[in-house]
Design an enzyme around this catalytic site. Structure first.
Site, PDB file in Angstrom:
ATOM      1  N   GLU A  27       0.819  -1.212   0.000  1.00 15.26           N
ATOM      2  CA  GLU A  27       0.000   0.000   0.000  1.00 15.26           C
ATOM      3  C   GLU A  27       0.854   1.264   0.000  1.00 15.26           C
ATOM      4  O   GLU A  27       0.566   2.221  -0.734  1.00 15.26           O
ATOM      5  CB  GLU A  27      -0.932   0.018   1.231  1.00 15.26           C
ATOM      6  CG  GLU A  27      -1.920  -1.132   1.277  1.00 15.26           C
ATOM      7  CD  GLU A  27      -1.425  -2.323   2.081  1.00 15.26           C
ATOM      8  OE1 GLU A  27      -2.253  -2.969   2.741  1.00 15.26           O
ATOM      9  OE2 GLU A  27      -0.197  -2.602   2.043  1.00 15.26           O
ATOM     10  N   ARG A  54      12.439 -22.335  -7.458  1.00 11.57           N
ATOM     11  CA  ARG A  54      13.220 -22.043  -6.256  1.00 11.57           C
ATOM     12  C   ARG A  54      13.114 -20.567  -5.886  1.00 11.57           C
ATOM     13  O   ARG A  54      12.966 -20.210  -4.714  1.00 11.57           O
ATOM     14  CB  ARG A  54      14.687 -22.403  -6.481  1.00 11.57           C
ATOM     15  CG  ARG A  54      14.989 -23.886  -6.533  1.00 11.57           C
ATOM     16  CD  ARG A  54      16.447 -24.129  -6.893  1.00 11.57           C
ATOM     17  NE  ARG A  54      16.799 -25.549  -6.900  1.00 11.57           N
ATOM     18  CZ  ARG A  54      17.988 -26.027  -7.232  1.00 11.57           C
ATOM     19  NH1 ARG A  54      18.948 -25.184  -7.616  1.00 11.57           N
ATOM     20  NH2 ARG A  54      18.214 -27.331  -7.205  1.00 11.57           N
ATOM     21  N   ARG A  69      20.160 -20.236 -10.308  1.00 15.82           N
ATOM     22  CA  ARG A  69      21.280 -19.835 -11.156  1.00 15.82           C
ATOM     23  C   ARG A  69      20.832 -19.343 -12.529  1.00 15.82           C
ATOM     24  O   ARG A  69      21.577 -19.421 -13.501  1.00 15.82           O
ATOM     25  CB  ARG A  69      22.273 -20.990 -11.284  1.00 15.82           C
ATOM     26  CG  ARG A  69      22.919 -21.355  -9.950  1.00 15.82           C
ATOM     27  CD  ARG A  69      24.042 -22.343 -10.105  1.00 15.82           C
ATOM     28  NE  ARG A  69      23.618 -23.629 -10.600  1.00 15.82           N
ATOM     29  CZ  ARG A  69      23.024 -24.567  -9.871  1.00 15.82           C
ATOM     30  NH1 ARG A  69      22.743 -24.335  -8.594  1.00 15.82           N
ATOM     31  NH2 ARG A  69      22.689 -25.730 -10.414  1.00 15.82           N
TER      32      ARG A  69
END
Length: 372
Positions: free
Chosen positions: A60, A191, A214
């Site tokens: 907000e 991930r 990665r």
């Protein structure tokens, strides 16, 4: 209050913003907010934001900062009830009042006892028009880990497994290179949207994985790494140990694990969490999840292999499953990827439902979700 088509459109925009914060706002939920004004009967967005890393600033205040003075007299859609408690910053509900917002559309009431309806009450008391429960199911699904942490004292758990075409995850005690390069990119992206990755110590010893994200430009989004290690057998030369200064690694072990091993791992920079044992004298997985929830983890990505997967299924703590299946077969007996309990759970329509099937190059990724 009546929900309009514009309310739903702005809420969908806010939900899209909230997704950008998943995995990076814990222990707070990832919230999205959009401020708009009506011009010629069309909504014009003048401010938007989502919860920033570690949960501050809130969505907000980010949206209000973008809108500036134009926020006065405007409307806001926000995916969770604005907070009502004083913390590092003033309550968002009061900030909306002071900014002159005249209409607020929310998806869900915040279950946090410090809020839980009080944010809505502040808005109503100030005379702000309030519309609630807009796209609430979508908003709940997005931040289910935050709600589970409060209601069940555990994070949302996504279980990832990879298998050959004939159903094996390994052979002769050794792991297999199963997933394609494209599927590995999918995993790295997953991930990045979770607070932590969890594996068993067997995976650390056999694979010596990095357990990081990665993808180009996304290394900084690597989550906390969690190792389930009953006897503290994690090697000091493992990659997750040697890189812990860059990406934190936590080891969950039992109450009676050797103190001398804990000291060595602690000196190497790892955090050690001790929990109770289960009936097999291993780390109690439910206690492990509770310990993670108490430390703020809301979304957990388990890549621990068949043993960890079975433990999570036995504890009824799996919320989503991703199975990557290669078109290549092992062609001889190996380590079965889907143990009986997991296979039975996925086949039970009262427990899991198949939500999606994605082709990742020649690999197939099947996604299941737990039935609420």
């Amino acid at each position: 209050m009546i929900t309009t088509a514009h309310d739903e459109a702005m809420m969908r925009h806010a939900l899209g913003l909230a997704r950008r914060g998943l995995g990076h706002t814990w222990p707070n939920p990832s919230v999205g907010a959009v401020i708009w004004r009506m011009e010629r009967q069309q909504p014009i967005v003048i401010g938007r934001g989502f919860t920033q890393k570690t949960g501050r600033p809130h969505a907000e205040t980010e949206a209000l900062k973008m809108a500036g003075e134009a926020a006065r007299g405007a409307s806001m859609a926000v995916t969770l009830e604005p907070c009502a408690h004083h913390g590092k910053t003033p309550p968002c509900a009061e900030a909306l009042v002071q900014a002159g917002i005249t209409r607020v559309v929310t998806a869900l009431e915040d279950p946090d006892p410090r809020v839980s309806g009080q944010g809505h009450a502040i808005l109503r008391h100030a005379g702000i028009e309030l519309v609630t429960d807009v796209l609430k199911d979508e908003a709940y699904a997005l931040n289910r880990g935050f709600f589970l942490r409060i209601s069940e004292n555990r994070p949302f758990v996504t279980l990832k497994l990879a298998q050959t075409a004939d159903g094996y995850a390994g052979a002769d005690g050794q792991p297999l290179m199963i997933s394609s390069a494209l599927s590995k990119q999918h995993v790295h992206l997953a991930r990045a949207s979770h607070d932590a990755i969890m594996v068993g110590v067997g995976t650390v010893i056999a694979d010596d994985p990095d357990l990081t994200c990665r993808l180009p430009g996304m290394m900084h989004l690597s989550p906390i790494r969690i190792i389930i290690d009953t006897h503290l057998d994690t090697p000091l030369n493992a990659r997750v140990v040697e890189t812990t200064a860059k990406v934190p690694t936590w080891v969950i072990t039992t109450d009676d694990a050797p103190l001398e091993r804990e000291e060595k791992l602690h000196r190497a920079g790892l955090s050690i969490i001790r929990v109770s044992k289960d009936a097999q004298d291993r780390v109690d997985i439910s206690a492990a999840l509770a310990a993670l929830a108490q430390r703020g983890i809301t979304r957990l990505f388990s890549e621990g292999g068949p043993h960890v997967a079975e433990s999570l299924v036995e504890a009824a703590c799996v919320d989503a499953v991703e199975i990557i299946t290669s078109p290549n077969a092992l062609g001889r007996p190996g380590t079965v990827a889907l143990r009986p309990q997991l296979a039975a759970a996925l086949a039970d329509p009262h427990r899991f439902v198949a939500k999606d099937k994605i082709m990742s190059g020649r690999d197939q990724i099947q996604i299941y979700e737990r039935v609420s």
